[in-house]
Scaffold this motif. Structure first.
Motif, mmCIF file in Angstrom:
data_model
loop_
_atom_site.group_PDB
_atom_site.id
_atom_site.type_symbol
_atom_site.label_atom_id
_atom_site.label_comp_id
_atom_site.label_asym_id
_atom_site.label_seq_id
_atom_site.Cartn_x
_atom_site.Cartn_y
_atom_site.Cartn_z
ATOM 1 N N ASP A 226 0.841 -1.197 0.000
ATOM 2 C CA ASP A 226 0.000 0.000 0.000
ATOM 3 C C ASP A 226 0.870 1.238 0.000
ATOM 4 N N LEU A 227 0.314 2.310 -0.522
ATOM 5 C CA LEU A 227 0.910 3.645 -0.497
ATOM 6 C C LEU A 227 -0.136 4.570 0.087
ATOM 7 N N SER A 228 0.231 5.295 1.134
ATOM 8 C CA SER A 228 -0.777 6.127 1.783
ATOM 9 C C SER A 228 -0.179 7.423 2.315
ATOM 10 N N ALA A 229 -1.069 8.368 2.523
ATOM 11 C CA ALA A 229 -0.717 9.623 3.180
ATOM 12 C C ALA A 229 -1.137 9.521 4.642
ATOM 13 N N ARG A 230 -0.356 10.128 5.521
ATOM 14 C CA ARG A 230 -0.686 10.147 6.955
ATOM 15 C C ARG A 230 -0.769 11.592 7.419
ATOM 16 N N ALA A 231 -1.667 11.827 8.352
ATOM 17 C CA ALA A 231 -1.758 13.130 9.022
ATOM 18 C C ALA A 231 -1.998 12.858 10.493
ATOM 19 N N GLY A 232 -1.219 13.537 11.337
ATOM 20 C CA GLY A 232 -1.334 13.258 12.755
ATOM 21 C C GLY A 232 -1.220 14.494 13.619
ATOM 22 N N TYR A 233 -1.558 14.290 14.888
ATOM 23 C CA TYR A 233 -1.494 15.355 15.882
ATOM 24 C C TYR A 233 -0.675 14.851 17.062
ATOM 25 N N LEU A 234 0.333 15.629 17.460
ATOM 26 C CA LEU A 234 1.164 15.277 18.613
ATOM 27 C C LEU A 234 0.446 15.706 19.891
ATOM 28 N N LEU B 158 -1.101 10.787 17.416
ATOM 29 C CA LEU B 158 -2.348 10.180 16.962
ATOM 30 C C LEU B 158 -2.477 10.501 15.482
ATOM 31 N N TYR B 159 -2.781 9.497 14.646
ATOM 32 C CA TYR B 159 -2.791 9.763 13.212
ATOM 33 C C TYR B 159 -3.913 9.016 12.498
ATOM 34 N N VAL B 160 -4.235 9.536 11.317
ATOM 35 C CA VAL B 160 -5.136 8.880 10.379
ATOM 36 C C VAL B 160 -4.363 8.679 9.089
ATOM 37 N N ARG B 161 -4.834 7.739 8.279
ATOM 38 C CA ARG B 161 -4.161 7.459 7.023
ATOM 39 C C ARG B 161 -5.174 7.079 5.967
ATOM 40 N N GLY B 162 -4.796 7.265 4.702
ATOM 41 C CA GLY B 162 -5.646 6.851 3.598
ATOM 42 C C GLY B 162 -4.815 6.745 2.339
#
Length: 193
Positions: free
Chosen positions: A106-114, A121-125
């Motif tokens: 898989d190839l995905s982007a992640r965005a998180g909050y420290l 804590l992060y989400v990915r898609g």
């Protein structure tokens, strides 16, 4: 599914008690991951034709990942990640029809909050691709299943340049009105350069 949730909660409690040594969520990283996989298929339109597999299976999955984090603000981290995984005893069967996954990436982007300097804590898609051996009972071959995935998790610094994480990921690999869902519950360890 209750075992997956219990495992995630146990790993989270261990991570919450781990000491942190440095801020590591900026730059390249590599790691390994393992966990539980749940596949559910309701037919598939493949290169050899219709494969009428209606089955679900729980299995072990393991692999490696690599990515890059970029600290956008003091608390916001964005990045990209790719991973490669192999499952064990994960063939889906209905009579003579078979979908037997060989590997996936898989190839995905992640965005998180420290939430703290050590805990992200992060989400990915992103995109997922699975290669599988297939059979409809008379013909056998290989096919590629393409789809999308979403998920999220928590990652925590546990040593200098080392993080541990737990993650849930859902993937949809269905096509032409056929369902093919994957659920991953993963734990991983990464080294940050």
């Amino acid at each position: 599914m209750n075992r997956i949730i219990a495992g995630i909660m146990a790993a989270a409690s261990v991570m919450a008690a781990s000491p942190a040594f440095a801020e590591t969520f900026d730059g390249p990283y590599v790691g390994v991951q393992a966990g539980l996989n749940h596949d559910r298929a309701r037919g598939a339109d493949t290169d050899i034709g219709e494969v009428n597999v209606r089955d679900s299976r729980d299995s072990f999955i393991g692999g490696a990942f690599a990515g890059y984090n970029y600290r956008l603000t003091p608390h916001v981290v964005i990045g990209a990640e790719g991973s490669f995984d192999i499952g064990a005893a994960d063939a889906l069967r209905s009579g003579a029809a078979v979908i037997d996954p060989n590997h996936s990436f898989d190839l995905s982007a992640r965005a998180g909050y420290l939430v703290t300097p050590e805990t992200l804590l992060y989400v990915r898609g992103g995109y997922e691709n699975m290669r599988a051996r297939i059979s409809d009972g008379t013909a056998t071959g290989h096919d590629t299943f393409d789809g999308w995935s979403v998920g999220g998790g928590v990652e925590r610094a546990i040593l200098q340049n080392v993080t541990a994480r737990i993650e849930y990921r859902y993937s949809d690999l269905g096509n032409n009105d056929h369902d093919f869902d994957r659920h991953h519950a993963l734990v991983g360890v990464a080294y940050h350069f």
